[in-house]
Write a protein that holds these residues in place. Structure first.
Motif, PDB file in Angstrom:
ATOM      1  N   ALA A  46     -17.657  -7.380  39.050  1.00 37.51           N
ATOM      2  CA  ALA A  46     -16.198  -7.480  38.996  1.00 37.51           C
ATOM      3  C   ALA A  46     -15.562  -6.103  39.159  1.00 37.51           C
ATOM      4  N   VAL A  47     -16.187  -5.100  38.575  1.00 37.01           N
ATOM      5  CA  VAL A  47     -15.788  -3.699  38.746  1.00 37.01           C
ATOM      6  C   VAL A  47     -17.055  -2.904  39.010  1.00 37.01           C
ATOM      7  N   ASP A  48     -17.079  -2.165  40.108  1.00 37.32           N
ATOM      8  CA  ASP A  48     -18.243  -1.352  40.461  1.00 37.32           C
ATOM      9  C   ASP A  48     -17.730  -0.018  40.996  1.00 37.32           C
ATOM     10  N   VAL A  49     -17.971   1.048  40.245  1.00 40.19           N
ATOM     11  CA  VAL A  49     -17.441   2.366  40.602  1.00 40.19           C
ATOM     12  C   VAL A  49     -18.573   3.385  40.595  1.00 40.19           C
ATOM     13  N   THR A  50     -18.721   4.138  41.680  1.00 37.64           N
ATOM     14  CA  THR A  50     -19.661   5.256  41.743  1.00 37.64           C
ATOM     15  C   THR A  50     -18.895   6.512  42.158  1.00 37.64           C
ATOM     16  N   ARG A  51     -19.011   7.539  41.349  1.00 42.01           N
ATOM     17  CA  ARG A  51     -18.292   8.789  41.601  1.00 42.01           C
ATOM     18  C   ARG A  51     -19.273   9.948  41.649  1.00 42.01           C
ATOM     19  N   ILE A  52     -19.144  10.787  42.700  1.00 43.35           N
ATOM     20  CA  ILE A  52     -19.932  12.008  42.827  1.00 43.35           C
ATOM     21  C   ILE A  52     -18.959  13.166  43.026  1.00 43.35           C
ATOM     22  N   GLY A  53     -19.101  14.221  42.234  1.00 41.35           N
ATOM     23  CA  GLY A  53     -18.185  15.350  42.340  1.00 41.35           C
ATOM     24  C   GLY A  53     -18.876  16.684  42.172  1.00 41.35           C
ATOM     25  N   VAL A  54     -18.341  17.696  42.845  1.00 40.21           N
ATOM     26  CA  VAL A  54     -18.793  19.078  42.707  1.00 40.21           C
ATOM     27  C   VAL A  54     -17.596  19.890  42.236  1.00 40.21           C
ATOM     28  N   LYS A  55     -17.782  20.616  41.133  1.00 34.11           N
ATOM     29  CA  LYS A  55     -16.661  21.332  40.520  1.00 34.11           C
ATOM     30  C   LYS A  55     -16.973  22.818  40.402  1.00 34.11           C
ATOM     31  N   GLY A  56     -16.015  23.643  40.800  1.00 37.80           N
ATOM     32  CA  GLY A  56     -16.091  25.080  40.587  1.00 37.80           C
ATOM     33  C   GLY A  56     -15.080  25.490  39.539  1.00 37.80           C
ATOM     34  N   GLU A  57     -15.481  26.348  38.605  1.00 33.68           N
ATOM     35  CA  GLU A  57     -14.613  26.753  37.503  1.00 33.68           C
ATOM     36  C   GLU A  57     -14.547  28.269  37.418  1.00 33.68           C
ATOM     37  N   TYR A  58     -13.326  28.786  37.261  1.00 36.49           N
ATOM     38  CA  TYR A  58     -13.130  30.242  37.201  1.00 36.49           C
ATOM     39  C   TYR A  58     -12.451  30.600  35.878  1.00 36.49           C
ATOM     40  N   ALA A  59     -13.077  31.499  35.114  1.00 31.70           N
ATOM     41  CA  ALA A  59     -12.554  31.902  33.815  1.00 31.70           C
ATOM     42  C   ALA A  59     -11.422  32.911  33.981  1.00 31.70           C
ATOM     43  N   LEU A  60     -10.303  32.640  33.304  1.00 32.38           N
ATOM     44  CA  LEU A  60      -9.153  33.542  33.340  1.00 32.38           C
ATOM     45  C   LEU A  60      -9.149  34.523  32.176  1.00 32.38           C
ATOM     46  N   GLY A  61      -9.985  34.273  31.189  1.00 34.44           N
ATOM     47  CA  GLY A  61     -10.002  35.100  29.992  1.00 34.44           C
ATOM     48  C   GLY A  61      -9.272  34.430  28.850  1.00 34.44           C
TER      49      GLY A  61
END
Length: 234
Positions: A166-181
């Motif tokens: 009834a509900v079928d969800v597949t998610r693939i993600g690539v995330k980049g994170e930058y520290a501001l301090g």
């Protein structure tokens, strides 16, 4: 009844942490995501995770989220309570229970989670069972993160939710994170969502950006849980 349960769980979590006077940590995130082929199908989110130490090895984590979807004007809420035990200084295991509401559709779920850090990286995995509109389903996810420098990190995440077709969800993600301090950071994400349900069909690319601010000594132990978190837009 559900509002009473949420209020009671919140009070227990807060009072347990404060009474024990142990470590507090957490994070607040503001985010925006959208499908690249139609940016009106988007999501605005504001969520937070608040973790209180109960003993040297045990803690409780409370997640709260608010969501708004652009194309449908739907609104959603998310509430998750985790019980966490530190197996070792590098590993934590947890149980969680959550409730979501998406424009009057209630989703209840519970599950297991495990996280392991190693050097400059970490991996996290979870498995949940849930119920949406009376239909049982399973949600599974795994995420890996790696710090490439003092300021920049990269992560890859895979999630799948299947409610008996009834509900079928597949998610693939690539995330980049930058520290501001000062405990704050910005992130950008690219990925793909394949979905059947909630008015979505087929596979579509998406992008996301956001700002995260750590609270206390660090970010919370575990990431966000729930079906709404998997939807970049609606």
């Amino acid at each position: 009844m559900k509002n009473y349960t949420m209020t009671t769980a919140l009070a227990v979590a807060l009072s347990a942490g404060m009474a024990a006077a142990q470590e507090f940590k957490g994070d607040i995130t503001l985010g925006y995501s959208a499908f690249t082929e139609d940016t009106s199908v988007n999501r605005l989110s504001a969520d937070g995770a608040f973790e209180f130490g109960v003993t040297d090895q045990a803690s409780v984590q409370l997640d709260l989220g608010l969501y708004g979807f652009g194309a449908t004007n739907f609104e959603g809420t998310n509430f998750v309570l985790h019980g966490i035990f530190d197996v070792s200084p590098e590993a934590s295991a947890g149980l969680f229970f959550g409730m979501e509401d998406l424009q009057g559709v209630d989703i209840d779920f519970y599950g297991l989670e495990y996280g392991q850090s190693f050097g400059t990286g970490a991996v996290e995995v979870y498995l949940a069972r849930g119920e949406e509109a009376g239909i049982d389903g399973t949600v599974f996810g795994i995420e890996g993160k790696m710090a490439l420098s003092d300021s920049f990190g990269l992560g890859v995440k895979f999630d799948n939710a299947d409610f008996n077709g009834a509900v079928d969800v597949t998610r693939i993600g690539v995330k980049g994170e930058y520290a501001l301090g000062e405990g704050s950071s910005v992130y950008g994400e690219v990925g793909s969502l394949r979905a059947s349900g909630f008015g979505l069909t087929g596979s579509e690319p998406f992008v996301g950006v956001g700002l995260s601010i750590d609270l206390g000594s660090d970010e919370a132990t575990f990431g966000r849980r729930g079906l709404i978190n998997l939807l970049p837009g609606l």
